[in-house]
Structure formats: C-alpha cells, structure tokens
Design a protein around this motif. Structure first.
Motif, PDB file in Angstrom:
ATOM      1  N   ASN A   9       0.862  -1.179   0.000  1.00 41.21           N
ATOM      2  CA  ASN A   9       0.000   0.000   0.000  1.00 41.21           C
ATOM      3  C   ASN A   9       0.904   1.236   0.000  1.00 41.21           C
ATOM      4  O   ASN A   9       1.409   1.660   1.029  1.00 41.21           O
ATOM      5  N   GLN A  10       1.099   1.810  -1.181  1.00 39.43           N
ATOM      6  CA  GLN A  10       2.038   2.914  -1.351  1.00 39.43           C
ATOM      7  C   GLN A  10       1.316   4.237  -1.554  1.00 39.43           C
ATOM      8  O   GLN A  10       0.104   4.280  -1.792  1.00 39.43           O
ATOM      9  N   THR A  11       2.071   5.331  -1.482  1.00 42.80           N
ATOM     10  CA  THR A  11       1.543   6.681  -1.651  1.00 42.80           C
ATOM     11  C   THR A  11       2.503   7.467  -2.539  1.00 42.80           C
ATOM     12  O   THR A  11       3.722   7.391  -2.333  1.00 42.80           O
ATOM     13  N   PRO A  12       2.004   8.199  -3.539  1.00 39.36           N
ATOM     14  CA  PRO A  12       2.906   8.955  -4.403  1.00 39.36           C
ATOM     15  C   PRO A  12       3.880   9.841  -3.623  1.00 39.36           C
ATOM     16  O   PRO A  12       3.476  10.576  -2.718  1.00 39.36           O
ATOM     17  N   PHE A  13       5.139   9.713  -3.964  1.00 45.20           N
ATOM     18  CA  PHE A  13       6.252  10.522  -3.428  1.00 45.20           C
ATOM     19  C   PHE A  13       6.529  10.291  -1.943  1.00 45.20           C
ATOM     20  O   PHE A  13       7.304  11.040  -1.346  1.00 45.20           O
ATOM     21  N   ASP A  14       5.921   9.289  -1.356  1.00 47.96           N
ATOM     22  CA  ASP A  14       6.181   9.018   0.070  1.00 47.96           C
ATOM     23  C   ASP A  14       7.409   8.117   0.170  1.00 47.96           C
ATOM     24  O   ASP A  14       7.308   6.913   0.399  1.00 47.96           O
ATOM     25  N   TRP A  15       8.570   8.712  -0.004  1.00 46.26           N
ATOM     26  CA  TRP A  15       9.803   7.930  -0.092  1.00 46.26           C
ATOM     27  C   TRP A  15      10.071   7.155   1.186  1.00 46.26           C
ATOM     28  O   TRP A  15      10.470   5.979   1.135  1.00 46.26           O
ATOM     29  N   GLU A  16       9.824   7.779   2.317  1.00 46.56           N
ATOM     30  CA  GLU A  16      10.066   7.094   3.582  1.00 46.56           C
ATOM     31  C   GLU A  16       9.078   5.946   3.788  1.00 46.56           C
ATOM     32  O   GLU A  16       9.464   4.819   4.103  1.00 46.56           O
ATOM     33  N   GLY A  17       7.784   6.250   3.619  1.00 49.75           N
ATOM     34  CA  GLY A  17       6.765   5.220   3.838  1.00 49.75           C
ATOM     35  C   GLY A  17       6.837   4.094   2.835  1.00 49.75           C
ATOM     36  O   GLY A  17       6.726   2.909   3.194  1.00 49.75           O
ATOM     37  N   ASN A  18       7.030   4.427   1.568  1.00 52.40           N
ATOM     38  CA  ASN A  18       7.084   3.396   0.532  1.00 52.40           C
ATOM     39  C   ASN A  18       8.282   2.473   0.705  1.00 52.40           C
ATOM     40  O   ASN A  18       8.167   1.248   0.595  1.00 52.40           O
ATOM     41  N   SER A  19       9.447   3.068   0.976  1.00 49.34           N
ATOM     42  CA  SER A  19      10.641   2.233   1.162  1.00 49.34           C
ATOM     43  C   SER A  19      10.525   1.416   2.441  1.00 49.34           C
ATOM     44  O   SER A  19      10.981   0.262   2.497  1.00 49.34           O
ATOM     45  N   ARG A  20       9.882   1.994   3.475  1.00 46.17           N
ATOM     46  CA  ARG A  20       9.694   1.247   4.726  1.00 46.17           C
ATOM     47  C   ARG A  20       8.840   0.000   4.494  1.00 46.17           C
ATOM     48  O   ARG A  20       9.135  -1.081   5.025  1.00 46.17           O
ATOM     49  N   ASN A  21       7.777   0.136   3.700  1.00 46.86           N
ATOM     50  CA  ASN A  21       6.937  -1.028   3.400  1.00 46.86           C
ATOM     51  C   ASN A  21       7.727  -2.114   2.673  1.00 46.86           C
ATOM     52  O   ASN A  21       7.603  -3.303   2.972  1.00 46.86           O
ATOM     53  N   ILE A  22       8.535  -1.700   1.701  1.00 46.73           N
ATOM     54  CA  ILE A  22       9.331  -2.663   0.938  1.00 46.73           C
ATOM     55  C   ILE A  22      10.362  -3.334   1.842  1.00 46.73           C
ATOM     56  O   ILE A  22      10.530  -4.571   1.822  1.00 46.73           O
ATOM     57  N   ILE A  23      11.038  -2.550   2.652  1.00 49.38           N
ATOM     58  CA  ILE A  23      12.084  -3.091   3.534  1.00 49.38           C
ATOM     59  C   ILE A  23      11.476  -4.011   4.588  1.00 49.38           C
ATOM     60  O   ILE A  23      12.035  -5.064   4.902  1.00 49.38           O
ATOM     61  N   SER A  24      10.311  -3.636   5.125  1.00 47.16           N
ATOM     62  CA  SER A  24       9.641  -4.493   6.108  1.00 47.16           C
ATOM     63  C   SER A  24       9.253  -5.825   5.485  1.00 47.16           C
ATOM     64  O   SER A  24       9.393  -6.887   6.103  1.00 47.16           O
ATOM     65  N   ALA A  25       8.754  -5.759   4.263  1.00 43.50           N
ATOM     66  CA  ALA A  25       8.381  -6.994   3.571  1.00 43.50           C
ATOM     67  C   ALA A  25       9.617  -7.848   3.272  1.00 43.50           C
ATOM     68  O   ALA A  25       9.579  -9.082   3.394  1.00 43.50           O
ATOM     69  N   LEU A  26      10.719  -7.208   2.900  1.00 43.34           N
ATOM     70  CA  LEU A  26      11.962  -7.947   2.664  1.00 43.34           C
ATOM     71  C   LEU A  26      12.452  -8.625   3.941  1.00 43.34           C
ATOM     72  O   LEU A  26      12.914  -9.770   3.918  1.00 43.34           O
ATOM     73  N   SER A  27      12.340  -7.910   5.059  1.00 39.42           N
ATOM     74  CA  SER A  27      12.762  -8.482   6.335  1.00 39.42           C
ATOM     75  C   SER A  27      11.944  -9.716   6.680  1.00 39.42           C
ATOM     76  O   SER A  27      12.482 -10.756   7.093  1.00 39.42           O
ATOM     77  N   GLU A  28      10.618  -9.622   6.484  1.00 35.96           N
ATOM     78  CA  GLU A  28       9.755 -10.781   6.752  1.00 35.96           C
ATOM     79  C   GLU A  28      10.056 -11.920   5.785  1.00 35.96           C
ATOM     80  O   GLU A  28      10.062 -13.095   6.171  1.00 35.96           O
ATOM     81  N   ALA A  29      10.342 -11.583   4.533  1.00 38.58           N
ATOM     82  CA  ALA A  29      10.654 -12.606   3.533  1.00 38.58           C
ATOM     83  C   ALA A  29      11.921 -13.373   3.912  1.00 38.58           C
ATOM     84  O   ALA A  29      11.993 -14.601   3.759  1.00 38.58           O
ATOM     85  N   LYS A  30      12.897 -12.643   4.411  1.00 38.22           N
ATOM     86  CA  LYS A  30      14.137 -13.322   4.811  1.00 38.22           C
ATOM     87  C   LYS A  30      13.939 -14.165   6.061  1.00 38.22           C
ATOM     88  O   LYS A  30      14.536 -15.243   6.198  1.00 38.22           O
ATOM     89  N   GLU A  31      13.081 -13.702   6.975  1.00 35.02           N
ATOM     90  CA  GLU A  31      12.758 -14.515   8.147  1.00 35.02           C
ATOM     91  C   GLU A  31      12.108 -15.841   7.742  1.00 35.02           C
ATOM     92  O   GLU A  31      12.335 -16.877   8.373  1.00 35.02           O
ATOM     93  N   LYS A  32      11.319 -15.794   6.688  1.00 36.08           N
ATOM     94  CA  LYS A  32      10.648 -16.995   6.197  1.00 36.08           C
ATOM     95  C   LYS A  32      11.520 -17.787   5.224  1.00 36.08           C
ATOM     96  O   LYS A  32      11.072 -18.768   4.640  1.00 36.08           O
TER      97      LYS A  32
END
Length: 615
Positions: A9-32
């Motif tokens: 769930n992204q928002t135009p130009f929300d660099w902090e929020g958008n990258s945080r969502n991607i990084i959080s998902a990557l972290s969970e993916a690596k945990e799994k």
C-alpha cells in the motif's frame, strides 16, 4: 526454492513510507527464508504520480531510493521492485531484478495501458521487443532491456501488468526462449468481478506457457481515485497454488510457494459483488482518511438510499479495520493514538470510534417526511455516529423572498419548479460545509453514477463535498446492496431505509415526488447507460439492443432513451465538477478518469430525431 509475491500500500512521493513497506516486507521474507519475492509495478514511487512523471527528478529519486535504501536490505534474497527510469531521453516503466544485494537487470514494460482509467502513453514509452542495451547512472552501468534472467533452476521472464493482456504478449516469445518462471508486477485497478478475469489469465497463462506464473498487484487507495485490491496469485501449469485475501488494510502482504510442495493447490476465487463493494469502498475511505490526515467524515444523512450507503460504508471501514489491524494499529494509521485510553474503556470500540469519525445531520424542510427523519436517526444511532437535526426553511424563505422582491412577483411551483427545488438543496450546503470545517473533516457527497448520467443533482447543493464514495456505482446496485447489507451485515435499522421509495423530497408532499417518476425506472436507466456510455452505442443502437428485452414496453423504452441522451449531453458540466470518486465498476462517468465528453455539443439532435421515427 520458495517463491513469493508481495502487495504494497504505497503513496505517491512518500519515499520514507514506501521504502519502509518494501524493507519491512523484505525483512519478513528473509525470516521466512524465501528465495525470490516479486513486488508490484512502480512500487517505489507509487503508480499514481500522474504528470509528475514528466519531471526529471522523480525517476532519479526512485533510483537513489532503490540503490541507497533498498539494496542494502536485499542480501541473501532475490527480489523485483518497480520504478520509472529515463534512458536515452525516454521514460520507461521498469522492473528492477535484484540478487543478493546487487542490481542485476532492468526490464522495461513493452505494452502500455491506455484505456479506461489508465494514461500510461501520456508519460511512458513502450520498450521494443528483443532490444537489449546498457543504462548508465552516476558512473555505474546496468543491463536494460528484454532480458531472460537465469536464477537458480529457473529462467525468468517478465510481463508487467498490461503486457499480459495483449494478444501479442511477451509470454509468447518467452516460452520459445525457455522461460519457466514468469513474473508479473502489476498496478491493476479494482473493478467489481475483475478478480475472476485475472485469475483466469494467471491460471491459463501458467498452463499455456508451461511455467510457474507469479502475479503481484498494488494495494489500497494510493492516490485518491483508483483502488488496488492487492491481489497475489501463483499458478503452476494450470493449477492455482497460492491466492491471498483481497483488499487488506495492512501495509503489505506476502504469499509464497515452496516448490517442494508439488501437490499444493489454492481455492479458486468466487466473486461476491456485494462483499467486493463493501471491502473496496471501506478500504478506499480508510486510506483517503489517513492519507489526507483528516479528522473524520461529515455526512448530510437524508434517510435515503445514497446517504445511508455512505454511512454504512464508513461504519464498515471501522469494523473491518479494527478486525484486521487491531485497535492500536488502527488508531496509529489514522493518527489518533490519543483516543486509545477512552476507547479501551468501552465494550464496543467500533461505536466509540464511529462517534468520533462520523458526524451526520438531517437537514429538513417542510417537504421532508417524518419517515426519512426516522430512518436517518435510527441508522445513525445503530452505527454510533453523531446525529444532528436542523430545519432550513428559514434560509430557503430568505433566499426566495430576496428574489421575489427583485422580480416583483411571487415564485410558484407551476413556473419555478426547478429553482424552488434547487434552492433547498443549495441552502443545505453552507451549514454542512461549516460543520465539516469545524471538525476538520471530509465532507461526503452522496451522488451516484445514475444521477451523474442525467444530472439529477444540484450543483453546490447535494454535490457539495470533498469525496464522492459512490459516484461510480449505479443506483439500482445501491438499492439492492442496501437490502443485502440489512441482512448480511446485520444493520437492522436499514429496514426503515429499504421500505422507502427513493425521493429528493424537494417538492410539496402532495405531489408525492419519487426519483423514478422524475427520471425513469433505475433498472432501465442502468441498461441504457451501459450501452450508451460503456459501449458507446447511438440512440437507435441502444433501442435496437433493448426493444425485445422484458425491461420496458417500446413506448417507455423509446421515451427513456431520448430523455437519457438529452440529459446526458446537457449535464456534462456537472460531471466536470463532481468531487473525486472511487473507480468501482467496469466503467464510470468521471471525465478525469474514464469518460471524456464535450461540454457543448449538438446533443445527438439528428440521432434522436431518427429514433423518434424508428419502429
């Protein structure tokens, strides 16, 4: 290998929020211990950047976010992230393939969506088939083009959203190049029943091209109008093996398949348009509320079908959000953590939140009925919303007297019917806007698509508002959805609404005004609009298509078609001024997203003249 799709769930130009969502998902993916994860199309900047795609800084910012923020979190995993990119002075919509912390390939989209709500050709260039070049940025070079990527036991190819919907699609060529894994990062807008078509596409593609097919769509109301349902599917050689819950309130979701589980199979999606409408608008309202940082919603609750639908949808936004997120995260996302203590003391937190987020008002005149007042009051009470009641006869009388004094004649229903109706709707607007301003809340306008078709609405009256949640859905659907909601969602007080015939209640009571008498039966209006607006048929073609249907006799049908086209052409200026609305169906009448029509035209004069003589 464990292969995954992820929605964001992204928002135009929300660099902090958008990258945080991607990084959080990557972290969970690596945990799994996932090996490969595919994120949606344009996932770094969001799909809805509109004409900011023209800027020369946006794509650079995306690339910097990719290389500086996201890449460090990709050690030990492969992933696909979407971003725009300028190469040789042309903007491309690209999928970046990353492996173990290194950007390996940039694969641009070959087919651009340019119909309905999509205007990709306005900004992007389609990448030529088979072309492979080198992209250079800040003295570093990367392969860009129509690549097949070898990774572990797979040969990977891409179809980026629209690519998969074309007859001459990339998969036709990828199969010949030995590809056995196709990744489809998408930004495919929500529409009722659309998931069924996507499911068929993904499953059939995996069978036709003898591959594993991964589909990952964006999620939520990212930019205001389009809703993304966050669909994730993985299919293998004709079997659907992974499918997620659609229209989630979460920041992201991950669904994966362990290819050692050869017998795994997911349940096929079965469409329920009533539930799809409920969840889609609830999610869209939630995202609109939190992303606009508003304090809630204000609604002129008339006791009719449209405003009652809007009230129920806000209520469902709260209920679904609490169920999926929990109270703490729900309040965090709407920026209201200070409510926590008060709400936890209440046995029904959804009612307390509704009281804080939804304020309603019944604005009566001498033409209003007691039954609509009771319907509005009881529904607000059941939801938990604040309910006000005031009478606007004094305001209407003040305006009317000023005009009468200057015209030097009394206003009468025989001569001034439209003006006398409209002044009531317009007199309601200033005070409900004032309440919205005081609350720093979003004012909901309750126009539906059927009214938008024929201009059956008062500009600067009932069209006043910040957001129009149901402007893209027809009245016939709304009437039937409310009956479903009464039983399926257990809103018992909707019975008071569902017993009423839709009416503007603007004429004196003895005239017994109803919407369908003013216009035509709503079911007939729906069939005409689908043929006239969605399918672009002429008046005669619409008549020929419907004359043998049991929906109306030929006299009423011809009369209604003529009326529809006359009102449609006359009222484009109103549609140009409607509040932002959500795209919900296969089509809508919003000129900013789907249907552009001239404000001035001949009004189908010749075509309607032919129809009048047509047998």
């Amino acid at each position: 290998m464990k292969i995954a799709g992820a929605t964001l769930n992204q928002t135009p130009f929300d660099w902090e929020g958008n990258s945080r969502n991607i990084i959080s998902a990557l972290s969970e993916a690596k945990e799994k211990q996932l090996d490969l994860i595919c994120f949606p199309e344009l996932s770094i900047c969001a799909y809805g950047c509109e004409d900011m795609f023209y800027s020369n800084w946006l794509w650079k910012k995306c690339f910097d976010v990719l290389t500086e923020k996201i890449l460090p979190h990709t050690k030990g995993i492969a992933c696909v992230v979407g971003l725009p990119l300028v190469h040789n002075d042309k903007l491309y919509n690209c999928a970046a393939f990353i492996e173990n912390g290194e950007l390996k390939y940039l694969v641009p989209k070959q087919n651009l969506a340019n119909d309905g709500v999509h205007y990709e050709v306005r900004w992007f260039t389609a990448w030529p088939v088979d072309l492979q070049e080198t992209f250079t940025y800040k003295d570093k070079s990367y392969p860009i083009g129509d690549h097949v990527i070898e990774y572990e036991e797979y040969k990977i190819g891409f179809e980026i959203c629209e690519d998969a919907w074309r007859t001459d699609r990339p998969a036709n060529r990828l199969q010949k190049r030995g590809v056995n894994l196709i990744l489809n990062p998408s930004a495919s807008h929500f529409a009722l029943n659309k998931s069924l078509a996507r499911q068929e596409l993904v499953v059939n593609s995996s069978k036709q091209f003898e591959c594993t097919y991964v589909y990952a769509n964006l999620l939520g109301n990212e930019a205001g109008r389009m809703i993304f349902d966050g669909e994730i599917m993985i299919a293998k050689e004709g079997r659907l093996i992974v499918k997620n819950q659609l229209l989630s309130f979460k920041d992201y979701q991950i669904c994966f398949w362990d290819n050692s589980e050869s017998n795994k199979e997911a349940e096929l999606y079965v469409s329920n348009v009533n539930e799809e409408f409920q969840y889609a608008v609830a999610l869209a309202l939630f995202d609109y509320l939190r992303k606009s940082k508003s304090n809630g919603f204000v609604l002129s609750l008339s006791g009719g079908a449209d405003s009652s639908t809007c009230a129920i949808l806000v209520s469902e936004m709260i209920k679904i959000g609490l169920k999926e997120l929990g109270l703490k995260r729900f309040l965090e996302k709407i920026h209201k953590t200070e409510w926590m203590q008060e709400i936890t003391q209440n046995k029904r937190p959804e009612t307390t939140i509704a009281q804080k987020l939804l304020t309603t008002a019944y604005q009566s005149t001498s033409n209003s009925g007691h039954s609509t007042y009771e319907a509005a009051r009881k529904l607000a009470q059941e939801i938990g919303a604040v309910f006000y009641h005031w009478n606007i006869d004094d305001e209407v009388e003040t305006y009317s007297k000023k005009i009468e004094q200057n015209l030097n004649r009394p206003l009468t229903w025989e001569k001034d019917d439209v003006a006398l109706q409209n002044i009531q709707a317009r007199a309601r607007s200033p005070i409900i806007w004032m309440l919205a301003n005081i609350n720093n809340a979003l004012l909901i306008t309750t126009s539906n698509r059927s009214e938008g078709d024929v201009g059956y609405t008062t500009m600067d009256g009932d069209t006043s508002g910040s957001i129009a949640p149901i402007a893209a859905i027809d009245k016939f659907f709304i009437i039937n959805w409310l009956k479903w909601a009464e039983s399926a969602l257990n809103y018992k007080n909707l019975s008071y609404v569902n017993k009423l015939s839709p009416s503007a209640e603007l004429r004196p009571k003895d005239k017994k005004q109803t919407d369908e008498q003013d216009l035509m039966p709503y079911e007939l209006l729906l069939e005409i609009e689908k043929l006239a607006i969605r399918d672009k048929l002429s008046p005669v073609e619409v008549y020929e298509s419907l004359k043998n249907a049991a929906i109306a006799d030929k006299h009423l049908l011809k009369k209604s078609i003529i009326k529809f086209f006359q009102l449609w052409t006359r009222n484009q200026w109103k549609r140009e001024r409607l509040a932002p609305s959500f795209h919900l169906d296969t089509f809508n009448v919003d000129p900013k997203t789907w249907c552009r029509f001239p404000i001035l035209s001949s009004g189908f004069k010749e075509e309607l003249s032919i129809l009048e003589k047509w047998d």
